[in-house]
Design an enzyme around this catalytic site. Structure first.
Site, mmCIF file in Angstrom:
data_model
loop_
_atom_site.group_PDB
_atom_site.id
_atom_site.type_symbol
_atom_site.label_atom_id
_atom_site.label_comp_id
_atom_site.label_asym_id
_atom_site.label_seq_id
_atom_site.Cartn_x
_atom_site.Cartn_y
_atom_site.Cartn_z
ATOM 1 C CG HIS A 63 -2.128 -0.860 1.030
ATOM 2 N ND1 HIS A 63 -3.350 -0.378 0.641
ATOM 3 C CD2 HIS A 63 -2.268 -2.194 1.116
ATOM 4 C CE1 HIS A 63 -4.191 -1.376 0.518
ATOM 5 N NE2 HIS A 63 -3.555 -2.492 0.801
ATOM 6 N N PRO A 64 0.404 2.277 -0.715
ATOM 7 C CG PRO A 64 -0.867 3.786 -1.996
ATOM 8 C CD PRO A 64 -0.808 2.327 -1.556
ATOM 9 C CD GLU A 83 -9.293 2.882 -3.011
ATOM 10 O OE1 GLU A 83 -9.863 1.875 -3.462
ATOM 11 O OE2 GLU A 83 -8.153 2.837 -2.499
ATOM 12 C CB ALA A 118 -11.409 1.925 4.169
#
Length: 166
Positions: A63-64, A83, A118
């Site tokens: 994940h970044p 996102e 998220a």
């Protein structure tokens, strides 16, 4: 039934840069027919949870950083870009960007993986608040929180790709 190649092509990015999750889910043969967001999510999550801690860490590491160097360089996956943009992370002031950079660095130094949340439905202030709270967690607690967030991101991605059962 969808071929393995087509399944992995379509769902291999649901867990960021981790097509092996989709490969294993397909190979396990527990995919619902018809494919629904919740059904595919359950199959992928079962594989993710059964993976070793090192493999799950690998998914976290894929994940970044939020509002990090990949975003600035335009090198995020399309899902991550959308996102982060949806949460306003592509429109930070210099001071806000500095705070994200500072928190990203401190978080990675403490936990050994990037901060994952998220972001759908959250704004930059919500994200900063979660960041500042979660950096106080211990490593095991934060690993559990980050993996739960990865699973939530996967569900949100699948929900945008597939219908639900009627």
């Amino acid at each position: 039934m969808m071929s393995r190649e087509d399944f992995v092509s379509r769902f291999g990015g649901v867990f960021e840069h981790s097509p092996s999750i989709a490969e294993r889910a397909y190979d396990a043969g527990h995919l619902p027919a018809p494919l629904t967001a919740s059904g595919v999510h359950a199959a992928l999550v079962a594989v993710f949870r059964a993976a070793s801690r090192e493999e799950r860490l690998g998914v976290l590491l894929a994940h970044p950083d939020l509002a990090g160097r990949l975003a600035i360089a335009g090198e995020l996956t399309e899902d991550s870009r959308k996102e982060q943009a949806g949460a306003g992370l592509d429109r930070l002031s210099p001071a806000e960007h500095g705070r994200f950079t500072e928190l990203n660095s401190a978080y990675v130094e403490k936990f050994g993986f990037p901060f994952i949340i998220a972001v759908k439905g959250l704004g930059k202030d919500d994200i900063l608040s979660a960041f500042e709270t979660r950096i106080g967690n211990d490593r095991d607690e934060e690993f559990a929180t980050a993996t739960a967030q990865v699973e939530r991101i996967a569900l949100l991605r699948l929900t945008s790709m597939l219908p639900e059962a009627e």
